[in-house]
Design a protein around this motif. Structure first.
Motif, short mmCIF file in Angstrom:
data_model
loop_
_atom_site.label_atom_id
_atom_site.label_comp_id
_atom_site.label_asym_id
_atom_site.label_seq_id
_atom_site.Cartn_x
_atom_site.Cartn_y
_atom_site.Cartn_z
N TYR A 1 -0.78 -0.53 -15.84
CA TYR A 1 0.48 -1.21 -15.54
C TYR A 1 0.60 -1.50 -14.04
N ASN B 1 0.54 -5.44 -13.31
CA ASN B 1 1.90 -5.96 -13.20
C ASN B 1 2.14 -6.79 -11.94
N PRO B 2 1.68 -6.37 -10.76
CA PRO B 2 1.88 -7.24 -9.58
C PRO B 2 1.27 -8.62 -9.74
N GLN C 1 3.42 -10.65 -12.10
CA GLN C 1 4.70 -11.01 -11.48
C GLN C 1 4.52 -12.12 -10.45
N ARG D 1 3.80 -15.32 -12.96
CA ARG D 1 4.86 -15.67 -13.91
C ARG D 1 5.84 -16.72 -13.38
N PRO D 2 6.27 -16.67 -12.09
CA PRO D 2 7.25 -17.67 -11.63
C PRO D 2 6.66 -19.06 -11.39
N PHE E 1 3.10 -14.93 -20.24
CA PHE E 1 3.67 -13.95 -19.30
C PHE E 1 4.99 -13.35 -19.78
N VAL F 1 5.33 -9.16 -20.36
CA VAL F 1 6.37 -8.37 -19.68
C VAL F 1 7.29 -7.71 -20.70
N ASN G 1 7.61 -3.67 -21.40
CA ASN G 1 8.94 -3.07 -21.23
C ASN G 1 9.37 -2.35 -22.51
#
Length: 256
Positions: free
Chosen positions: A92, A96-97, A100, A103-104, A135, A139, A143
C-alpha cells in the motif's frame, strides 16, 4: 403491480422536471427563432432518422463494446491490486503514492500518447476508458479492506481458519460493497470519457457521431440527440449498478 405504483410515486417528480425542462427548451428556441439550435421535436426526428437507417444502433453498439472491454479490463486489474494493497501495508505504501499521482490526470490528457502508442483504432479509446475506470476502483477496494471490522478477522482466527479461507470467505465478502461502489464510480467515469475517447476513432461510436454531425453540415439535431442518448444510457448503467449494490450477497456485512 404494487412495485410499479411505488416506482411511479417515486419517479413522477423527476419526470415532471424533465418535461418542464423540455418545454422550456422548446419555448426558448421558438422565442429566439434560432436557425441553428434544434427544438426537441427536431432532435426526436433526427434520432428516428438514425434509428431507421441503422446508424444509431451501430454507434451505440460500438460505444458499449469499447466501454465494456475497457471497464472489464479495469475490474480485472483493480480488484486484485486493491485487495493486495489493502492486506499488505508495504505494498500500500509503495503503490498508493503512484496511483494518487496518476488518478487526478484527466484521461483526455492521455489522448496524444494513446494515438502515438496505439494509433486511431479501437485500442486507443479502450486504453483511455481503462485509465478512467481503474484508479477509482483500486482506491475504493483498498479502502474497503482497511475498513473491515476486526471482529470478523478475530472470529475467523479463533476458529483456526486458514489464511486462504479467511481471504475467500471473510475478506472478499466483507469488501464486496466497496468493490461494487468502486465499480459503479468507475463505470460512470468510463462512460463519461467515451465521448472524448471516440474523438480519435475513425468511423464509429456516439462520440464520433457527435463530432461527425457537427462537422458534416452542422447537424445540431444529431449532436443533441447523441448527448441525450449518452445521458440515457448512463442512467440505465447506474440503475443496474445500484441494483447490484442491493443484492443480499453483496451487503451481508451490513446485515439488513
Amino acid at each position: 403491480m404494487d412495485k410499479f405504483v411505488d416506482y411511479l410515486k417515486r419517479g413522477w417528480p423527476a419526470l415532471l422536471l424533465i418535461v418542464a425542462l423540455v418545454a422550456v427548451w422548446h419555448l426558448a428556441v421558438a422565442q429566439s427563432q434560432s436557425l441553428i439550435f434544434p427544438t426537441p421535436g427536431q432532435v426526436l426526428a433526427g434520432t428516428v432518422e438514425l434509428a431507421q437507417n441503422g446508424t444509431l444502433w451501430e454507434h451505440i453498439g460500438a460505444s458499449l463494446m469499447r466501454v465494456t472491454v475497457g471497464f472489464l479490463l479495469a475490474v480485472a486489474v483493480a480488484v486484485p491490486v486493491g485487495l493486495w494493497m489493502g492486506r499488505v501495508d508495504r505494498v500500500y505504501h509503495t503503490l498508493n503514492p503512484l496511483f494518487q499521482i496518476l488518478r487526478p490526470i484527466s484521461p483526455i490528457a492521455w489522448i496524444p500518447l494513446a494515438i502515438l502508442w496505439f494509433g486511431v483504432g479501437d485500442v486507443a479509446p479502450v486504453f483511455l476508458i481503462f485509465l478512467a475506470a481503474v484508479f477509482p476502483m483500486i482506491v475504493q477496494t483498498a479502502n474497503g479492506v482497511h475498513t473491515i471490522e476486526q471482529r470478523y478477522l478475530h472470529a475467523a482466527m479463533n476458529f483456526g481458519v486458514s489464511r486462504q479461507k479467511m481471504f475467500h470467505q471473510v475478506i472478499v465478502p466483507a469488501v464486496l460493497p466497496d468493490i461494487v461502489v468502486g465499480m459503479r464510480i468507475g463505470l460512470g467515469v468510463a462512460w463519461l470519457v467515451v465521448v472524448a475517447a471516440e474523438m480519435i476513432v475513425r468511423a464509429s461510436g456516439l462520440g464520433y457521431m457527435i463530432i461527425d454531425a457537427r462537422n458534416a453540415g452542422n447537424r445540431y439535431d444529431l449532436v443533441v440527440a447523441g448527448m441525450a442518448i449518452i445521458g440515457l444510457i448512463g442512467l440505465l448503467l447506474d440503475v443496474v449498478m445500484r441494483r447490484l449494490e442491493g443484492l443480499n450477497s453483496v451487503r451481508w456485512r451490513y446485515g439488513r
